[in-house]
Design an enzyme around this catalytic site. Structure first.
Site, PDB file in Angstrom:
ATOM      1  N   ASP A 121       0.704   3.446   6.100  1.00 25.80           N
ATOM      2  CA  ASP A 121       0.857   3.108   4.684  1.00 25.80           C
ATOM      3  C   ASP A 121       0.582   4.300   3.757  1.00 25.80           C
ATOM      4  O   ASP A 121       1.486   4.948   3.267  1.00 25.80           O
ATOM      5  CB  ASP A 121      -0.085   1.960   4.322  1.00 25.80           C
ATOM      6  CG  ASP A 121       0.447   0.618   4.810  1.00 25.80           C
ATOM      7  OD1 ASP A 121       1.631   0.538   5.152  1.00 25.80           O
ATOM      8  OD2 ASP A 121      -0.324  -0.338   4.838  1.00 25.80           O
ATOM      9  N   GLU A 177       1.620  -1.594   8.247  1.00 24.04           N
ATOM     10  CA  GLU A 177       0.794  -0.520   8.815  1.00 24.04           C
ATOM     11  C   GLU A 177       0.769  -0.438  10.350  1.00 24.04           C
ATOM     12  O   GLU A 177       1.150   0.556  10.946  1.00 24.04           O
ATOM     13  CB  GLU A 177      -0.639  -0.698   8.284  1.00 24.04           C
ATOM     14  CG  GLU A 177      -1.681   0.212   8.876  1.00 24.04           C
ATOM     15  CD  GLU A 177      -1.485   1.656   8.488  1.00 24.04           C
ATOM     16  OE1 GLU A 177      -1.435   1.944   7.299  1.00 24.04           O
ATOM     17  OE2 GLU A 177      -1.395   2.519   9.387  1.00 24.04           O
ATOM     18  N   GLN A 203       0.778  -1.243   0.000  1.00 23.45           N
ATOM     19  CA  GLN A 203       0.000   0.000   0.000  1.00 23.45           C
ATOM     20  C   GLN A 203       0.813   1.298   0.000  1.00 23.45           C
ATOM     21  O   GLN A 203       0.487   2.233  -0.736  1.00 23.45           O
ATOM     22  CB  GLN A 203      -0.956   0.015   1.221  1.00 23.45           C
ATOM     23  CG  GLN A 203      -1.843   1.226   1.228  1.00 23.45           C
ATOM     24  CD  GLN A 203      -2.928   1.265   2.292  1.00 23.45           C
ATOM     25  OE1 GLN A 203      -3.536   2.286   2.506  1.00 23.45           O
ATOM     26  NE2 GLN A 203      -3.192   0.175   2.965  1.00 23.45           N
TER      27      GLN A 203
HETATM   28  N1  COA Z   1      11.775  -9.703  -9.770  1.00 26.10           N
HETATM   29  C1  COA Z   1      12.532 -10.447  -8.949  1.00 26.10           C
HETATM   30  N2  COA Z   1      12.565 -10.291  -7.616  1.00 26.10           N
HETATM   31  C2  COA Z   1      11.772  -9.334  -7.126  1.00 26.10           C
HETATM   32  C3  COA Z   1      10.952  -8.528  -7.910  1.00 26.10           C
HETATM   33  C4  COA Z   1      10.975  -8.747  -9.306  1.00 26.10           C
HETATM   34  N3  COA Z   1      10.238  -8.027 -10.134  1.00 26.10           N
HETATM   35  N4  COA Z   1      10.293  -7.676  -7.116  1.00 26.10           N
HETATM   36  C5  COA Z   1      10.682  -7.951  -5.866  1.00 26.10           C
HETATM   37  N5  COA Z   1      11.579  -8.962  -5.856  1.00 26.10           N
HETATM   38  C6  COA Z   1      12.252  -9.551  -4.716  1.00 26.10           C
HETATM   39  C7  COA Z   1      13.125  -8.555  -3.973  1.00 26.10           C
HETATM   40  O1  COA Z   1      14.340  -8.420  -4.620  1.00 26.10           O
HETATM   41  C8  COA Z   1      13.216  -9.243  -2.619  1.00 26.10           C
HETATM   42  O2  COA Z   1      14.152 -10.316  -2.693  1.00 26.10           O
HETATM   43  P1  COA Z   1      15.300 -10.593  -1.564  1.00 26.10           P
HETATM   44  O3  COA Z   1      14.645 -10.434  -0.231  1.00 26.10           O
HETATM   45  O4  COA Z   1      15.712 -12.001  -1.874  1.00 26.10           O
HETATM   46  O5  COA Z   1      16.382  -9.642  -1.749  1.00 26.10           O
HETATM   47  C9  COA Z   1      11.830  -9.855  -2.480  1.00 26.10           C
HETATM   48  O6  COA Z   1      11.287  -9.949  -3.781  1.00 26.10           O
HETATM   49  C10 COA Z   1      10.789  -8.973  -1.767  1.00 26.10           C
HETATM   50  O7  COA Z   1      11.279  -8.523  -0.649  1.00 26.10           O
HETATM   51  P2  COA Z   1      10.432  -7.671   0.407  1.00 26.10           P
HETATM   52  O8  COA Z   1      10.101  -6.333  -0.110  1.00 26.10           O
HETATM   53  O9  COA Z   1      11.261  -7.691   1.628  1.00 26.10           O
HETATM   54  O10 COA Z   1       9.038  -8.481   0.547  1.00 26.10           O
HETATM   55  P3  COA Z   1       8.323  -9.114   1.815  1.00 26.10           P
HETATM   56  O11 COA Z   1       7.050  -9.635   1.294  1.00 26.10           O
HETATM   57  O12 COA Z   1       9.198 -10.077   2.532  1.00 26.10           O
HETATM   58  O13 COA Z   1       8.045  -7.882   2.787  1.00 26.10           O
HETATM   59  C11 COA Z   1       7.194  -5.714   3.397  1.00 26.10           C
HETATM   60  C12 COA Z   1       6.993  -6.992   2.579  1.00 26.10           C
HETATM   61  C13 COA Z   1       6.094  -4.744   3.020  1.00 26.10           C
HETATM   62  C14 COA Z   1       7.139  -6.047   4.897  1.00 26.10           C
HETATM   63  C15 COA Z   1       8.587  -5.131   3.059  1.00 26.10           C
HETATM   64  O14 COA Z   1       8.647  -4.932   1.670  1.00 26.10           O
HETATM   65  C16 COA Z   1       8.890  -3.807   3.756  1.00 26.10           C
HETATM   66  O15 COA Z   1       9.191  -3.768   4.953  1.00 26.10           O
HETATM   67  N6  COA Z   1       8.847  -2.703   2.979  1.00 26.10           N
HETATM   68  C17 COA Z   1       9.196  -1.390   3.469  1.00 26.10           C
HETATM   69  C18 COA Z   1       8.115  -0.815   4.328  1.00 26.10           C
HETATM   70  C19 COA Z   1       6.794  -0.806   3.645  1.00 26.10           C
HETATM   71  O16 COA Z   1       6.611  -0.204   2.616  1.00 26.10           O
HETATM   72  N7  COA Z   1       5.830  -1.446   4.306  1.00 26.10           N
HETATM   73  C20 COA Z   1       4.427  -1.244   4.060  1.00 26.10           C
HETATM   74  C21 COA Z   1       3.900  -1.843   2.921  1.00 26.10           C
HETATM   75  S1  COA Z   1       2.228  -1.320   2.787  1.00 26.10           S
END
Ligand code: COA
Length: 416
Positions: free
Chosen positions: A169, A140, A17
């Site tokens: 978010d 969130e 989000q």
């Molecule tokens: N192709 C290949 N790999 C991809 C990709 C693509 N198009 N898009 C994403 N990925 C990979 C990333 O490289 C990452 O890989 P790695 O961990 O092996 O390096 C993985 O997918 C995704 O990682 P992440 O963003 O950590 O996902 P998650 O599902 O484990 O965590 C959150 C989700 C939201 C908790 C985390 O992204 C986060 O803390 N984000 C920052 C804060 C935030 O925005 N939170 C609120 C969201 S509403």
């Protein structure tokens, strides 16, 4: 009509989000937003809380309107190559991956800046860089707790409470949008891109700044006169939860109206604005309160404010929330009915202003979404459907110079 952000090309590497809310806003205002998603699955919200089998969930459609979708595996060398091409011709890259994910993918700030020194790289993280929690993944509610909202929301005899509003978010996404627009203006002057970072903790705290005000007042004088705890209750050394109390110099409360026994939303919010005391007394049929020393000033009223709210509730008992507001508005009293999502969805004023919009979607049929809350005199942001997964892959790749055969080859190795 030319939209102000037309010509601004944004790589939207966001999910869930916080990030999508930011890029959606920029897309409404004319930016060319290309959402980069993992082939086969895409943004996790496409599948979350689905209400129609095999169609993108509302969670996704309501945060990704007006965008294009490019599927790309950015961990494969061929996918990285495509992304590099895109980076070279884009103005902004927005991401909200977990800490370090972009670096692990090979796209650190230094590398991005080397590929395109004019590009703005905008990130959302749970905590700011260098913070002792900067390795944490955050959603969130975690942000609401870390940013001071939860400890100050709810009732004093209950636990810390989460707000339904997406303070962690979407609010962070809005902060990021301001940062991106500022950096774009800055680039006009310097010709250089820069890194823009917003943390969810900071964005929540920014909205809780009046609670930090209260913490300092509490430490100085030992009490907070606008909280329900004053003057009969106790204060500790931290800002307490104040229930539904008005946060500033205007005491207020959520008051019962006709039907509250069976309708959980038959309430209004009533504000006692200091200079409106006389009209309030007139509206309530209590002219004797106008000059009564026990009622005349805010200070005099505070010790028995709940008795006053009780009298107002007695007045409200034969009025619906809408009838009550219709009477009170004539006396210039700041108040509103407690509106449900059903009432908001069907509100003719919100439909007319474009705040609630119905959007046609290829697979879902039409759905309701919240349109731009920002209104302009020279532009009416139009909301178009969110893209299907990979809907624009061919178009974007062709724009980068890939031939049909190249695209076929990329598909064969599942890079797109
Ligand atoms: N192709 C290949 N790999 C991809 C990709 C693509 N198009 N898009 C994403 N990925 C990979 C990333 O490289 C990452 O890989 P790695 O961990 O092996 O390096 C993985 O997918 C995704 O990682 P992440 O963003 O950590 O996902 P998650 O599902 O484990 O965590 C959150 C989700 C939201 C908790 C985390 O992204 C986060 O803390 N984000 C920052 C804060 C935030 O925005 N939170 C609120 C969201 S509403």
């Amino acid at each position: 009509m030319t939209k102000p952000l037309e010509g601004v090309k944004i790589i939207d590497f966001t999910h869930v989000q916080a990030g999508p809310a930011c890029t959606q806003l920029l897309a409404w205002f004319g930016a060319d937003v290309i959402k980069v998603e993992r082939p086969g699955s895409g943004d996790v919200t496409r599948n979350q809380l689905r209400d129609i089998p095999d169609a993108d969930a509302l969670y996704f459609t309501m945060l990704n309107s007006n965008k294009k979708s490019l599927t790309l595996d950015t961990k494969k060398p061929e996918g990285k190559e495509v992304l590099e091409k895109l980076i070279r011709e884009s103005d902004v890259l927005v991401e909200n991956f977990g800490p370090g994910a972009l670096d692990r993918m090979g796209f650190s700030w230094e590398r991005l800046n080397e590929l395109n020194p004019k590009m703005i790289v905008a990130s959302v993280k749970g905590f700011s860089d260098g913070h002792h929690y900067d390795d944490l993944k955050v959603y969130e509610n975690v942000a609401q707790c870390a940013g001071g909202a939860a400890s100050t929301t709810g009732f004093w005899d209950g636990p810390p409470t989460i707000s339904a509003a997406a303070l962690g978010d979407s609010n962070t996404g809005m902060h990021l949008a301001i940062g991106i627009l500022t950096a774009l203006l800055g680039r006009d002057k310097t010709g250089k891109g820069q890194k823009v970072a917003v943390s969810m903790q900071d964005s929540v705290l920014n909205l809780c700044r009046v609670k930090l005000r209260d913490q300092q007042r509490l430490e100085r004088v030992g009490y907070l006169e606008e909280y329900p705890q004053y003057p009969h209750g106790e204060f500790s050394d931290v800002v307490p939860r104040g229930g539904n109390a008005g946060g500033g110099g205007q005491p207020g409360w959520v008051l019962k109206c006709k039907g509250w026994e069976t309708d959980p939303n038959a309430y209004i919010y009533f504000t006692i604005q200091g200079h409106a005391w006389e009209p309030i007394c007139k509206a309530l049929g209590k002219p004797e309160w106008i000059n009564d020393p026990a009622y005349k000033t805010a200070e005099a009223r505070q010790p028995h404010i709940f008795e006053i709210f009780g009298t107002i509730e007695a007045w409200l008992s034969d009025k619906t929330k809408f009838e009550a507001v219709d009477i009170l508005r004539k006396f210039d009293i700041p108040c509103a009915p407690v509106l449900t999502m059903k009432e908001l969805a069907n509100d003719p004023s919100l439909r007319a202003s474009g705040t609630i919009v119905e959007v046609p979607h290829k697979k879902r049929g039409s759905y309701l979404t919240v349109g731009s809350p920002i209104k302009f005199s020279d532009m009416k942001p139009e909301v178009t459907a969110s893209p299907l997964l990979g809907e624009h892959t061919d178009e974007v790749l062709a724009g980068l110079g890939y031939s049909k055969q190249d695209i076929f080859n990329l598909r064969e190795i599942k890079a797109v």
